[in-house]
Motif scaffolding. Structure first.
Motif, PDB file in Angstrom:
ATOM      1  N   ALA A  18      19.539  61.936  96.343  1.00  0.00           N
ATOM      2  CA  ALA A  18      20.031  62.576  95.118  1.00  0.00           C
ATOM      3  C   ALA A  18      19.253  63.848  94.806  1.00  0.00           C
ATOM      4  CB  ALA A  18      19.946  61.598  93.956  1.00  0.00           C
ATOM      5  N   VAL A  19      17.932  63.765  94.914  1.00  0.00           N
ATOM      6  CA  VAL A  19      17.098  64.942  94.640  1.00  0.00           C
ATOM      7  C   VAL A  19      17.355  66.018  95.684  1.00  0.00           C
ATOM      8  CG1 VAL A  19      14.716  65.789  94.545  1.00  0.00           C
ATOM      9  CG2 VAL A  19      15.314  63.631  93.440  1.00  0.00           C
ATOM     10  N   ALA A  20      17.453  65.608  96.951  1.00  0.00           N
ATOM     11  CA  ALA A  20      17.690  66.571  98.026  1.00  0.00           C
ATOM     12  C   ALA A  20      19.045  67.251  97.880  1.00  0.00           C
ATOM     13  CB  ALA A  20      17.588  65.876  99.379  1.00  0.00           C
ATOM     14  N   SER A  21      20.075  66.496  97.539  1.00  0.00           N
ATOM     15  CA  SER A  21      21.400  67.110  97.416  1.00  0.00           C
ATOM     16  C   SER A  21      21.470  68.043  96.213  1.00  0.00           C
ATOM     17  CB  SER A  21      22.489  66.042  97.340  1.00  0.00           C
ATOM     18  OG  SER A  21      22.333  65.249  96.194  1.00  0.00           O
ATOM     19  N   SER A  22      20.815  67.679  95.134  1.00  0.00           N
ATOM     20  CA  SER A  22      20.782  68.554  93.960  1.00  0.00           C
ATOM     21  C   SER A  22      20.048  69.857  94.278  1.00  0.00           C
ATOM     22  CB  SER A  22      20.088  67.831  92.805  1.00  0.00           C
ATOM     23  OG  SER A  22      19.930  68.681  91.710  1.00  0.00           O
ATOM     24  N   THR A  23      18.926  69.728  94.961  1.00  0.00           N
ATOM     25  CA  THR A  23      18.150  70.909  95.342  1.00  0.00           C
ATOM     26  C   THR A  23      18.929  71.760  96.337  1.00  0.00           C
ATOM     27  OG1 THR A  23      16.123  69.663  94.983  1.00  0.00           O
ATOM     28  CG2 THR A  23      15.927  71.695  96.247  1.00  0.00           C
ATOM     29  N   ALA A  24      19.630  71.118  97.256  1.00  0.00           N
ATOM     30  CA  ALA A  24      20.415  71.851  98.249  1.00  0.00           C
ATOM     31  C   ALA A  24      21.514  72.676  97.582  1.00  0.00           C
ATOM     32  CB  ALA A  24      21.019  70.879  99.251  1.00  0.00           C
ATOM     33  N   ILE A  25      22.125  72.122  96.574  1.00  0.00           N
ATOM     34  CA  ILE A  25      23.169  72.860  95.847  1.00  0.00           C
ATOM     35  C   ILE A  25      22.571  74.104  95.192  1.00  0.00           C
ATOM     36  CG2 ILE A  25      24.700  72.770  93.834  1.00  0.00           C
ATOM     37  CD1 ILE A  25      25.156  69.773  94.580  1.00  0.00           C
ATOM     38  N   GLU A  26      21.383  73.947  94.615  1.00  0.00           N
ATOM     39  CA  GLU A  26      20.756  75.061  93.914  1.00  0.00           C
ATOM     40  C   GLU A  26      20.200  76.116  94.862  1.00  0.00           C
ATOM     41  OE1 GLU A  26      17.826  73.468  91.280  1.00  0.00           O
ATOM     42  OE2 GLU A  26      19.286  72.311  90.153  1.00  0.00           O
ATOM     43  N   THR A  27      19.686  75.699  96.019  1.00  0.00           N
ATOM     44  CA  THR A  27      19.005  76.637  96.918  1.00  0.00           C
ATOM     45  C   THR A  27      19.841  77.075  98.102  1.00  0.00           C
ATOM     46  OG1 THR A  27      18.030  74.866  98.240  1.00  0.00           O
ATOM     47  CG2 THR A  27      16.762  75.657  96.345  1.00  0.00           C
ATOM     48  N   GLY A  28      20.869  76.302  98.460  1.00  0.00           N
ATOM     49  CA  GLY A  28      21.677  76.634  99.618  1.00  0.00           C
ATOM     50  C   GLY A  28      21.107  76.096 100.921  1.00  0.00           C
ATOM     51  N   ALA A  29      20.000  75.362 100.876  1.00  0.00           N
ATOM     52  CA  ALA A  29      19.404  74.762 102.074  1.00  0.00           C
ATOM     53  C   ALA A  29      20.132  73.462 102.406  1.00  0.00           C
ATOM     54  CB  ALA A  29      17.923  74.493 101.840  1.00  0.00           C
ATOM     55  N   SER A  30      19.883  72.936 103.606  1.00  0.00           N
ATOM     56  CA  SER A  30      20.558  71.702 103.997  1.00  0.00           C
ATOM     57  C   SER A  30      19.893  70.495 103.342  1.00  0.00           C
ATOM     58  CB  SER A  30      20.539  71.535 105.520  1.00  0.00           C
ATOM     59  OG  SER A  30      19.249  71.198 105.959  1.00  0.00           O
ATOM     60  N   VAL A  31      20.700  69.493 103.063  1.00  0.00           N
ATOM     61  CA  VAL A  31      20.224  68.270 102.414  1.00  0.00           C
ATOM     62  C   VAL A  31      19.196  67.574 103.299  1.00  0.00           C
ATOM     63  CG1 VAL A  31      20.910  65.998 101.549  1.00  0.00           C
ATOM     64  CG2 VAL A  31      22.366  67.977 101.125  1.00  0.00           C
ATOM     65  N   GLU A  32      19.478  67.503 104.605  1.00  0.00           N
ATOM     66  CA  GLU A  32      18.581  66.808 105.530  1.00  0.00           C
ATOM     67  C   GLU A  32      17.193  67.455 105.558  1.00  0.00           C
ATOM     68  OE1 GLU A  32      21.695  67.802 106.393  1.00  0.00           O
ATOM     69  OE2 GLU A  32      22.643  65.834 106.341  1.00  0.00           O
ATOM     70  N   LYS A  33      17.167  68.779 105.578  1.00  0.00           N
ATOM     71  CA  LYS A  33      15.895  69.511 105.624  1.00  0.00           C
ATOM     72  C   LYS A  33      15.072  69.242 104.362  1.00  0.00           C
ATOM     73  CE  LYS A  33      14.006  74.123 106.232  1.00  0.00           C
ATOM     74  NZ  LYS A  33      14.308  75.545 106.423  1.00  0.00           N
ATOM     75  N   ILE A  34      15.703  69.292 103.217  1.00  0.00           N
ATOM     76  CA  ILE A  34      15.000  69.058 101.954  1.00  0.00           C
ATOM     77  C   ILE A  34      14.531  67.614 101.868  1.00  0.00           C
ATOM     78  CG2 ILE A  34      15.260  69.008  99.443  1.00  0.00           C
ATOM     79  CD1 ILE A  34      17.235  71.373  99.805  1.00  0.00           C
ATOM     80  N   GLU A  35      15.353  66.682 102.331  1.00  0.00           N
ATOM     81  CA  GLU A  35      14.974  65.269 102.311  1.00  0.00           C
ATOM     82  C   GLU A  35      13.740  65.029 103.185  1.00  0.00           C
ATOM     83  OE1 GLU A  35      17.308  60.997 102.491  1.00  0.00           O
ATOM     84  OE2 GLU A  35      18.311  62.802 103.197  1.00  0.00           O
ATOM     85  N   GLN A  36      13.669  65.673 104.338  1.00  0.00           N
ATOM     86  CA  GLN A  36      12.496  65.552 105.202  1.00  0.00           C
ATOM     87  C   GLN A  36      11.260  66.131 104.525  1.00  0.00           C
ATOM     88  OE1 GLN A  36      13.645  67.513 108.791  1.00  0.00           O
ATOM     89  NE2 GLN A  36      14.875  65.794 109.538  1.00  0.00           N
TER      90      GLN A  36
END
Length: 52
Positions: A18-36
């Protein structure tokens, strides 16, 4: 009207996603990368001891 309560457990994996997908929406980065990155940061934080 009756209200149904849900007894579902929220896992750490769901919170990370949830945190990764929210951040990905805001930053444009991939969900998987942020989750890692979140998981790596968590491991580093556990290695740091608290001052007593």
């Amino acid at each position: 009207m009756t209200k149904k309560t849900s007894n579902t457990q929220i896992t750490k994996a769901q919170i990370y996603r949830a945190v990764a997908s929210s951040t990905a929406i805001e930053t444009g980065a991939s969900v998987e990368k942020i989750e890692q990155q979140l998981k790596r940061s968590q491991k580093r934080a556990k290695a740091v001891g608290l001052a007593r």
